[in-house]
Design a protein around this motif. Structure first.
Motif, PDB file in Angstrom:
ATOM      1  N   HIS A 263       0.955  -0.987  -0.188  1.00 46.16           N
ATOM      2  CA  HIS A 263       0.063   0.222  -0.578  1.00 46.16           C
ATOM      3  C   HIS A 263       1.240   0.808   0.088  1.00 46.16           C
ATOM      4  O   HIS A 263       2.180   1.241   0.821  1.00 46.16           O
ATOM      5  N   ASN A 264       0.533   1.757  -0.518  1.00 42.74           N
ATOM      6  CA  ASN A 264       1.154   3.896  -1.107  1.00 42.74           C
ATOM      7  C   ASN A 264       0.906   4.772   0.902  1.00 42.74           C
ATOM      8  O   ASN A 264       1.808   5.685  -0.079  1.00 42.74           O
ATOM      9  N   ASP A 265       0.580   4.589   1.052  1.00 43.02           N
ATOM     10  CA  ASP A 265       0.596   5.143   2.216  1.00 43.02           C
ATOM     11  C   ASP A 265       1.623   5.311   2.792  1.00 43.02           C
ATOM     12  O   ASP A 265       1.928   5.952   3.311  1.00 43.02           O
ATOM     13  N   ILE A 266       2.323   5.009   3.092  1.00 42.50           N
ATOM     14  CA  ILE A 266       4.032   4.982   3.482  1.00 42.50           C
ATOM     15  C   ILE A 266       4.640   6.422   2.416  1.00 42.50           C
ATOM     16  O   ILE A 266       5.431   6.806   3.119  1.00 42.50           O
ATOM     17  N   PHE A 267       4.820   6.426   1.737  1.00 39.58           N
ATOM     18  CA  PHE A 267       5.376   7.280   0.519  1.00 39.58           C
ATOM     19  C   PHE A 267       4.839   8.435   1.768  1.00 39.58           C
ATOM     20  O   PHE A 267       5.925   9.558   1.242  1.00 39.58           O
ATOM     21  N   ALA A 268       3.229   8.270   1.903  1.00 42.72           N
ATOM     22  CA  ALA A 268       2.687   9.754   2.755  1.00 42.72           C
ATOM     23  C   ALA A 268       2.992   9.712   4.055  1.00 42.72           C
ATOM     24  O   ALA A 268       3.669  10.540   4.077  1.00 42.72           O
ATOM     25  N   ILE A 269       3.643   9.009   4.517  1.00 44.14           N
ATOM     26  CA  ILE A 269       4.047   8.562   6.127  1.00 44.14           C
ATOM     27  C   ILE A 269       5.377   9.452   6.111  1.00 44.14           C
ATOM     28  O   ILE A 269       5.930  10.264   6.990  1.00 44.14           O
ATOM     29  N   LEU A 270       6.457   8.820   5.517  1.00 42.30           N
ATOM     30  CA  LEU A 270       7.549   9.078   4.946  1.00 42.30           C
ATOM     31  C   LEU A 270       7.198  11.007   4.755  1.00 42.30           C
ATOM     32  O   LEU A 270       8.726  11.009   5.767  1.00 42.30           O
ATOM     33  N   PHE A 271       7.082  11.415   4.240  1.00 48.40           N
ATOM     34  CA  PHE A 271       6.868  12.849   3.398  1.00 48.40           C
ATOM     35  C   PHE A 271       6.163  13.603   5.189  1.00 48.40           C
ATOM     36  O   PHE A 271       6.622  14.676   5.828  1.00 48.40           O
ATOM     37  N   PHE A 272       5.445  13.431   6.106  1.00 44.18           N
ATOM     38  CA  PHE A 272       4.596  13.599   7.127  1.00 44.18           C
ATOM     39  C   PHE A 272       5.524  13.490   8.020  1.00 44.18           C
ATOM     40  O   PHE A 272       5.847  15.086   8.559  1.00 44.18           O
ATOM     41  N   LEU A 273       5.864  12.200   8.212  1.00 49.10           N
ATOM     42  CA  LEU A 273       7.054  12.391   9.533  1.00 49.10           C
ATOM     43  C   LEU A 273       8.727  12.872   9.247  1.00 49.10           C
ATOM     44  O   LEU A 273       8.684  14.105  10.093  1.00 49.10           O
ATOM     45  N   GLY A 274       8.606  13.477   7.904  1.00 47.40           N
ATOM     46  CA  GLY A 274       9.640  14.258   7.899  1.00 47.40           C
ATOM     47  C   GLY A 274       9.147  16.105   8.517  1.00 47.40           C
ATOM     48  O   GLY A 274       9.929  16.428   8.976  1.00 47.40           O
ATOM     49  N   ALA A 275       7.942  16.182   7.552  1.00 45.87           N
ATOM     50  CA  ALA A 275       7.400  17.952   8.338  1.00 45.87           C
ATOM     51  C   ALA A 275       7.230  17.863   9.352  1.00 45.87           C
ATOM     52  O   ALA A 275       8.012  18.422  10.201  1.00 45.87           O
ATOM     53  N   VAL A 276       7.046  16.826  10.327  1.00 45.81           N
ATOM     54  CA  VAL A 276       7.066  16.629  11.583  1.00 45.81           C
ATOM     55  C   VAL A 276       8.191  17.035  12.799  1.00 45.81           C
ATOM     56  O   VAL A 276       8.497  17.965  12.942  1.00 45.81           O
ATOM     57  N   TYR A 277       9.415  16.155  11.779  1.00 46.70           N
ATOM     58  CA  TYR A 277      10.977  16.405  12.425  1.00 46.70           C
ATOM     59  C   TYR A 277      11.024  17.977  12.144  1.00 46.70           C
ATOM     60  O   TYR A 277      11.491  18.802  12.802  1.00 46.70           O
ATOM     61  N   LEU A 278      10.786  18.745  11.387  1.00 49.43           N
ATOM     62  CA  LEU A 278      11.082  19.365  10.640  1.00 49.43           C
ATOM     63  C   LEU A 278      10.639  20.704  11.475  1.00 49.43           C
ATOM     64  O   LEU A 278      10.955  21.694  12.089  1.00 49.43           O
ATOM     65  N   GLY A 279       9.425  20.314  12.457  1.00 47.18           N
ATOM     66  CA  GLY A 279       8.689  21.299  12.675  1.00 47.18           C
ATOM     67  C   GLY A 279       9.003  21.555  13.809  1.00 47.18           C
ATOM     68  O   GLY A 279       9.144  22.448  14.812  1.00 47.18           O
ATOM     69  N   LEU A 280       9.365  20.142  14.513  1.00 43.56           N
ATOM     70  CA  LEU A 280       9.922  20.189  15.878  1.00 43.56           C
ATOM     71  C   LEU A 280      11.542  20.814  16.117  1.00 43.56           C
ATOM     72  O   LEU A 280      11.758  21.387  17.258  1.00 43.56           O
ATOM     73  N   THR A 281      12.085  21.723  14.812  1.00 42.07           N
ATOM     74  CA  THR A 281      13.922  21.770  14.836  1.00 42.07           C
ATOM     75  C   THR A 281      13.302  23.162  14.560  1.00 42.07           C
ATOM     76  O   THR A 281      14.132  23.069  14.300  1.00 42.07           O
ATOM     77  N   ALA A 282      12.203  23.209  15.022  1.00 38.24           N
ATOM     78  CA  ALA A 282      12.052  24.657  14.000  1.00 38.24           C
ATOM     79  C   ALA A 282      12.205  25.350  12.715  1.00 38.24           C
ATOM     80  O   ALA A 282      12.651  26.794  13.102  1.00 38.24           O
ATOM     81  N   ARG A 283      12.189  24.247  11.658  1.00 35.91           N
ATOM     82  CA  ARG A 283      11.981  24.721  10.270  1.00 35.91           C
ATOM     83  C   ARG A 283      10.902  24.733   9.592  1.00 35.91           C
ATOM     84  O   ARG A 283      10.885  24.236   8.903  1.00 35.91           O
ATOM     85  N   TYR A 284      10.519  25.737  10.207  1.00 35.40           N
ATOM     86  CA  TYR A 284       9.024  25.648   9.070  1.00 35.40           C
ATOM     87  C   TYR A 284       8.893  25.993   8.419  1.00 35.40           C
ATOM     88  O   TYR A 284       7.506  25.366   7.904  1.00 35.40           O
ATOM     89  N   ILE A 285       9.395  26.889   7.406  1.00 35.17           N
ATOM     90  CA  ILE A 285       8.915  26.866   5.922  1.00 35.17           C
ATOM     91  C   ILE A 285       9.057  25.214   5.271  1.00 35.17           C
ATOM     92  O   ILE A 285       8.983  24.816   4.022  1.00 35.17           O
ATOM     93  N   LEU A 286      10.687  25.011   5.913  1.00 43.32           N
ATOM     94  CA  LEU A 286      10.861  23.353   5.237  1.00 43.32           C
ATOM     95  C   LEU A 286       9.735  22.550   5.673  1.00 43.32           C
ATOM     96  O   LEU A 286       9.194  21.451   4.509  1.00 43.32           O
ATOM     97  N   ALA A 287       9.476  22.715   6.399  1.00 38.52           N
ATOM     98  CA  ALA A 287       8.141  21.502   7.067  1.00 38.52           C
ATOM     99  C   ALA A 287       7.071  21.731   5.907  1.00 38.52           C
ATOM    100  O   ALA A 287       6.255  20.626   5.509  1.00 38.52           O
ATOM    101  N   SER A 288       7.119  22.963   6.075  1.00 37.84           N
ATOM    102  CA  SER A 288       5.339  23.628   4.949  1.00 37.84           C
ATOM    103  C   SER A 288       5.640  23.028   4.181  1.00 37.84           C
ATOM    104  O   SER A 288       4.590  22.148   3.412  1.00 37.84           O
ATOM    105  N   GLY A 289       6.292  22.770   3.354  1.00 42.19           N
ATOM    106  CA  GLY A 289       6.819  22.537   2.094  1.00 42.19           C
ATOM    107  C   GLY A 289       7.001  20.872   1.794  1.00 42.19           C
ATOM    108  O   GLY A 289       5.895  20.104   1.041  1.00 42.19           O
ATOM    109  N   LEU A 290       7.266  20.273   3.156  1.00 43.24           N
ATOM    110  CA  LEU A 290       7.265  18.103   3.439  1.00 43.24           C
ATOM    111  C   LEU A 290       5.529  18.061   3.439  1.00 43.24           C
ATOM    112  O   LEU A 290       4.859  17.317   2.683  1.00 43.24           O
TER     113      LEU A 290
END
Length: 230
Positions: free
Chosen positions: A178-205
């Protein structure tokens, strides 16, 4: 086959929780860390599940058909369903999805076209999709480790184990593809970037996540809480 699959799933879930509880007791004592043998065993389990053909879901065959009608027949899948194209080698395996145009987001639809264009052979095409899912699965596990370590330096290994060896994830992502893993990958990347205060990159992901799987838009409010929780 479905009976064996059901027994395997029940046994797998039982063993998973038994092992998880054993590892959790080590975590509570502050001594939890995955050994090289344990890491190798986890990788072996993941590869074994990846090379298992999907047999309890027809979605994976739809992904293949979606890529092949774009790559080899120049068909717009948002306008033409697979059943209206000459695709005899895979159409019978797709089921109900064969008669309707695709509802997937554009990034994912184009991704399937690219994968199909570099693997004309049907079997090679299937294995390429499966191992790309495995790659996304492993990187998602790493991202879960990074996110967990923000909250506690000693919990990362436990979280990776819980993520990678979840029997339901093994079945639905690595076996059934199932293809949900590709969305999960980008979502986890966005969460990590958001937690480390890189909000523009997090929004992009997160934007890319939504354009892989539209339902992830429902998780947008989570980002309002990330800076406060950090």
């Amino acid at each position: 086959a479905m009976f064996v699959y059901g027994i395997r799933s029940v046994v797998g879930i039982f063993l998973y929780f038994c092992i998880f509880l054993a590892f959790y007791s080590k975590y509570r004592s502050g001594k939890f860390e995955l050994t090289v043998f344990q890491k190798s065993l986890i990788l072996l389990i993941l590869v074994a599940n990846t090379i298992t053909p999907p047999f309890s879901s027809n979605d994976f065959y739809y992904y293949m058909g979606l890529g092949r009608i774009q790559a080899y027949q120049n068909v717009n899948p948002y306008l033409v369903p697979i059943s209206k194209t000459p695709l005899p080698e895979i159409t019978a395996s797709i089921g109900v999805w064969v008669d309707i145009p695709t509802m997937y987001a554009p990034f994912l639809t184009y991704f399937y076209k690219v994968v199909a264009s570099v693997s004309n052979n049907l079997i090679l095409h299937g294995f390429l999709l499966k191992f790309l899912a495995l790659f996304a699965y492993l990187v998602s596990g790493y991202m879960s480790f990074k996110i967990a370590n923000i909250y506690s330096a000693k919990i990362g290994g436990l979280v990776v184990f819980a993520f990678l060896l979840n029997p339901l994830s093994l079945d639905e992502i690595l076996i059934n593809g199932h293809n949900d893993i590709f969305a999960i990958l980008f979502f986890l990347g966005a969460v990590y970037l958001g937690l480390t205060a890189r909000y523009i990159l997090a929004s992009g992901l997160f934007f890319m996540t939504v354009f892989i799987k539209f339902p992830f838009l429902a998780l947008a409010p989570l980002f309002l809480f990330l800076p406060k929780r950090n």
